[in-house]
Design a protein around this motif. Structure first.
Motif, mmCIF file in Angstrom:
data_model
loop_
_atom_site.group_PDB
_atom_site.id
_atom_site.type_symbol
_atom_site.label_atom_id
_atom_site.label_comp_id
_atom_site.label_asym_id
_atom_site.label_seq_id
_atom_site.Cartn_x
_atom_site.Cartn_y
_atom_site.Cartn_z
ATOM 1 N N HIS A 213 -1.619 -17.676 -18.029
ATOM 2 C CA HIS A 213 -2.713 -17.379 -18.622
ATOM 3 C C HIS A 213 -2.664 -15.756 -19.030
ATOM 4 N N HIS A 214 -2.635 -15.260 -20.316
ATOM 5 C CA HIS A 214 -2.568 -13.857 -20.487
ATOM 6 C C HIS A 214 -4.048 -13.491 -21.009
ATOM 7 N N MET A 215 -4.416 -12.174 -20.518
ATOM 8 C CA MET A 215 -5.664 -11.563 -21.060
ATOM 9 C C MET A 215 -5.674 -9.928 -21.045
ATOM 10 N N SER A 216 -6.412 -9.537 -21.917
ATOM 11 C CA SER A 216 -6.508 -7.976 -21.888
ATOM 12 C C SER A 216 -7.869 -7.550 -21.317
ATOM 13 N N GLU A 217 -7.638 -6.696 -20.190
ATOM 14 C CA GLU A 217 -8.889 -6.332 -19.494
ATOM 15 C C GLU A 217 -9.311 -4.929 -19.942
ATOM 16 N N ARG A 218 -8.356 -4.100 -20.148
ATOM 17 C CA ARG A 218 -8.539 -2.567 -20.596
ATOM 18 C C ARG A 218 -7.570 -2.228 -21.531
ATOM 19 N N ALA A 219 -7.772 -1.029 -22.262
ATOM 20 C CA ALA A 219 -7.123 -0.719 -23.448
ATOM 21 C C ALA A 219 -5.507 -0.486 -23.102
ATOM 22 N N ASN A 220 -5.492 -0.184 -21.821
ATOM 23 C CA ASN A 220 -4.075 0.347 -21.609
ATOM 24 C C ASN A 220 -3.345 -0.763 -20.591
ATOM 25 N N GLU A 221 -3.925 -1.995 -20.411
ATOM 26 C CA GLU A 221 -3.466 -2.953 -19.512
ATOM 27 C C GLU A 221 -3.673 -4.367 -19.910
ATOM 28 N N ASN A 222 -2.540 -5.140 -19.541
ATOM 29 C CA ASN A 222 -2.643 -6.700 -19.681
ATOM 30 C C ASN A 222 -2.707 -7.199 -18.361
ATOM 31 N N THR A 223 -3.226 -8.446 -18.307
ATOM 32 C CA THR A 223 -3.143 -8.847 -16.987
ATOM 33 C C THR A 223 -2.514 -10.400 -17.351
ATOM 34 N N VAL A 224 -1.666 -10.660 -16.577
ATOM 35 C CA VAL A 224 -1.017 -12.129 -16.735
ATOM 36 C C VAL A 224 -1.054 -12.909 -15.353
ATOM 37 N N GLU A 225 -1.790 -14.004 -15.316
ATOM 38 C CA GLU A 225 -1.946 -15.113 -14.234
ATOM 39 C C GLU A 225 -0.846 -16.242 -14.588
ATOM 40 N N HIS A 226 -0.203 -16.703 -13.350
ATOM 41 C CA HIS A 226 0.619 -17.621 -13.095
ATOM 42 C C HIS A 226 -0.003 -18.433 -12.053
ATOM 43 N N HIS A 227 -0.390 -19.664 -12.452
ATOM 44 C CA HIS A 227 -0.821 -20.964 -11.455
ATOM 45 C C HIS A 227 0.024 -21.884 -11.142
ATOM 46 N N TRP A 228 0.068 -22.365 -9.760
ATOM 47 C CA TRP A 228 0.938 -23.429 -9.422
ATOM 48 C C TRP A 228 -0.042 -24.418 -8.621
ATOM 49 N N THR A 229 0.060 -25.882 -8.871
ATOM 50 C CA THR A 229 -0.715 -26.839 -8.189
ATOM 51 C C THR A 229 0.064 -27.672 -7.437
ATOM 52 N N PHE A 230 0.202 -27.780 -6.249
ATOM 53 C CA PHE A 230 0.838 -28.722 -5.375
ATOM 54 C C PHE A 230 0.105 -29.805 -4.850
ATOM 55 N N CYS A 231 0.567 -30.996 -4.535
ATOM 56 C CA CYS A 231 -0.161 -32.016 -4.067
ATOM 57 C C CYS A 231 0.681 -32.722 -3.114
ATOM 58 N N ARG A 232 -0.039 -33.447 -2.207
ATOM 59 C CA ARG A 232 0.832 -34.450 -1.207
ATOM 60 C C ARG A 232 0.017 -35.488 -0.920
ATOM 61 N N ARG A 233 0.510 -36.537 -0.492
ATOM 62 C CA ARG A 233 -0.477 -37.837 -0.298
ATOM 63 C C ARG A 233 -0.617 -37.683 1.247
ATOM 64 N N ALA A 234 -1.942 -37.964 1.507
ATOM 65 C CA ALA A 234 -2.599 -38.008 3.080
ATOM 66 C C ALA A 234 -3.222 -39.349 3.267
#
Length: 239
Positions: A213-234
């Motif tokens: 996910h990419h987004m701009s928060e300030r005029a001189n900055e960008n924020t990039v978020e990477h997400h990982w979802t892990f699963c296991r059976r229990a």
């Protein structure tokens, strides 16, 4: 890998033994994506292992690595028309953390329902980076990693196993607990992320999906978020 070794290898082939298959390539190819596991390994941020013949050894699927390596060379995914191992290749791309290749392979197919006596444990890992808009190349200003889960035993293991990293814990929604590591610099984040991914995988979790996910928060900055979802059976505990 020593810095002297890196300098010596810049103009020479690099030989890898991946699951018994030997490949030769260049250091620049392996470092094409610095945020990937291979980029971290051959950038000196992660330890490497050699086999008896001096080849760098990686204990993964050797046959599928040809597609990984070709993608690093060309930034294009080319597969045979009758290719039937997309799911396995996606797992390899997740392991090597080559984000453009993960995106090329798309989202995994929905999983079949679990048996009624089992349930799914989930771990969420996210990386947040603030990037300067005006530097060339783009500079990473600050990064942090957050891991969220209801599996408290896993968090306790991470707490005791990652003691050198600054972190704080907080309770979140629905009985979940989060650990946030950082802030840290870009190099530290890559090293920590690779170790966390390996730690979670060895605890029996598999990657369900990844997203960016990419987004701009300030005029001189960008924020990039990477997400990982892990699963296991229990298995459910019955009284």
């Amino acid at each position: 890998m020593e810095n002297g070794d890196l300098g010596h290898m810049m103009g020479e082939p690099v030989t890898l033994n991946v699951g018994g298959c030997v490949y030769s390539t260049s250091l620049s190819t392996l470092q094409r994506y610095p945020d990937s596991m291979l980029g971290a390994m051959f950038g000196g941020d992660l330890p490497t292992v050699r086999d008896a013949k001096g080849n760098y050894f990686i204990d993964r699927d050797g046959l599928l690595f040809r597609y990984i390596l070709n993608f690093l060379r060309t930034s294009e995914l080319t597969l045979p028309c009758d290719f039937k191992e997309t799911e396995l290749l996606r797992k390899e791309a997740d392991f090597y953390q080559i984000e453009p290749l993960i995106q090329c392979l798309g989202d995994p197919k929905p999983l079949l329902p679990y048996p009624t006596d089992t349930y799914e444990e989930v771990v969420e890992l996210s990386s947040t980076r603030k990037l300067s808009k005006y530097s060339n190349p783009v500079a990473v200003i600050i990064t942090q990693l957050t891991i969220t889960t209801k599996v408290h035993a896993l968090l306790e293991s991470i707490s005791s196993g990652f003691t050198k990293w600054n972190k704080h814990m907080m309770d979140t929604r629905d009985y979940q607990v989060s650990f946030t590591f950082g802030p840290c610099d870009h190099q530290q984040e890559v090293s920590l992320r690779v170790h966390l991914l390996d730690f979670i995988s060895k605890a029996g979790f598999t990657i369900r999906n990844t997203r960016v996910h990419h987004m701009s928060e300030r005029a001189n900055e960008n924020t990039v978020e990477h997400h990982w979802t892990f699963c296991r059976r229990a298995r459910k505990v019955t009284n």
